[in-house]
Design an enzyme around this catalytic site. Structure first.
Site, short mmCIF file in Angstrom:
data_model
loop_
_atom_site.label_atom_id
_atom_site.label_comp_id
_atom_site.label_asym_id
_atom_site.label_seq_id
_atom_site.Cartn_x
_atom_site.Cartn_y
_atom_site.Cartn_z
N SER A 87 58.89 47.48 -22.56
CA SER A 87 57.78 48.05 -23.34
C SER A 87 56.44 47.90 -22.63
O SER A 87 56.25 47.03 -21.78
CB SER A 87 57.69 47.38 -24.70
N1 SAH Z 1 62.42 43.82 -25.38
C1 SAH Z 1 62.77 44.50 -24.15
C2 SAH Z 1 62.64 46.00 -24.22
C3 SAH Z 1 63.71 46.55 -24.95
S1 SAH Z 1 64.20 48.21 -24.79
C4 SAH Z 1 61.98 43.98 -22.98
O1 SAH Z 1 61.05 43.19 -23.18
O2 SAH Z 1 62.30 44.36 -21.87
C5 SAH Z 1 65.33 48.11 -26.14
C6 SAH Z 1 66.57 47.35 -25.87
O3 SAH Z 1 67.31 47.30 -27.10
C7 SAH Z 1 67.50 48.00 -24.86
O4 SAH Z 1 67.82 47.10 -23.84
C8 SAH Z 1 68.72 48.40 -25.69
O5 SAH Z 1 69.92 48.31 -24.96
C9 SAH Z 1 68.66 47.37 -26.81
N2 SAH Z 1 69.38 47.74 -28.05
C10 SAH Z 1 69.48 48.95 -28.62
N3 SAH Z 1 70.22 48.87 -29.74
C11 SAH Z 1 70.58 47.57 -29.87
C12 SAH Z 1 71.38 46.85 -30.83
N4 SAH Z 1 71.96 47.45 -31.87
N5 SAH Z 1 71.54 45.53 -30.65
C13 SAH Z 1 70.98 44.89 -29.59
N6 SAH Z 1 70.24 45.51 -28.65
C14 SAH Z 1 70.05 46.84 -28.79
#
Ligand code: SAH
Length: 238
Positions: A87
């Site tokens: 993000s």
């Molecule tokens: N917080 C992260 C950015 C996340 S992008 C950072 O600081 O880099 C969103 C992430 O959520 C992705 O890696 C995606 O694979 C994950 N995601 C999506 N759906 C999810 C779920 N149901 N459970 C766990 N992770 C999930």
């Protein structure tokens, strides 16, 4: 014959300790973090000192693919592979601020991704539990966080929709993927009085970043701002 000046110059060139290139590079990144905090985070209203300090401390360039390291402190999200993103720094800081973090809190994050948001939280709160659905990301983030010495972050690979019952209740929950609705297990695992920040909206559309406070078991919701996050996916088992 060699002149004394030449010999002295040669001596100095050979034996003066040089600053290793890596540490020069680290200084450049440190300066970029300071600029990032001032221009893109403080200027937009994030004022909590612990959050600003965490944003100055965590080395974001180590959480992006090496070829994007030079862009790590720019005011935008970056691709991290498997169609996922790290993000925008301001959003990370803002979401951290709205949960009102302190060193006594236990926080659950859904969507570990690169592990960057988890590291920012771990600078401030006592314990971070984080769940990632893409195994490659979960494994890489766990390794990275361990190498950086974040022993208060615990990574699990799985579907975050179900939360992490074993360590509940949580003082706060940070969801970093855009969900169609608030997963009921997450609300249930939130402590009374606790805060959850979560982007909610129809798939592949702009979402609303919601701040939810649990009061007498009920969700009190505030719409903070429009945001765009990668989708909250579900594992097939659930
Ligand atoms: N917080 C992260 C950015 C996340 S992008 C950072 O600081 O880099 C969103 C992430 O959520 C992705 O890696 C995606 O694979 C994950 N995601 C999506 N759906 C999810 C779920 N149901 N459970 C766990 N992770 C999930």
């Amino acid at each position: 014959m060699l002149s004394p000046v030449f010999i002295l110059t040669l001596f100095l060139l050979l034996f003066t300790p040089h600053t290793p290139r890596q540490s020069v590079q680290e200084d450049v990144y440190k300066e970029r973090r300071e600029t990032m905090v001032q221009r893109t985070i403080e200027s937009r209203g994030v004022r909590e000192e612990a959050v600003l300090e965490a944003m100055r401390t965590v080395r974001r360039h180590l959480f992006v693919p090496p070829k994007l390291a030079a862009q790590a402190y720019a005011d935008n999200p970056l691709p991290i592979g498997h169609e996922q993103t790290i993000s925008q720094p301001y959003i990370v800081a803002y979401m951290t601020e709205v949960i009102k973090p302190n060193d006594k809190m236990k926080v659950l994050e859904i969507g570990t991704g690169s592990g960057y948001q988890a590291a920012v939280l771990a600078e401030i709160v006592r314990e971070v539990y984080t769940i990632e659905i893409v195994p490659e990301h979960g494994k890489a983030a766990a390794k990275r966080l361990e190498q950086l010495g974040y022993d208060n972050v615990h990574v699990k690979i799985g579907d975050g929709y179900q939360g992490w019952e074993e360590h509940a209740p949580y003082d706060a929950i940070v969801v970093t993927a855009g969900a169609e609705q608030v997963p009921p297990p997450l609300l249930q695992q939130l402590k009374e009085g606790g805060r959850m920040v979560i982007p909610v909206g129809p798939p592949n559309m702009v979402q609303s970043l919601l701040l939810i406070q649990k009061k007498k078991g009920k969700a009190i919701t505030r719409d903070l701002m429009p945001v765009v996050f990668v989708p909250f996916t579900r594992s097939e088992k659930n």
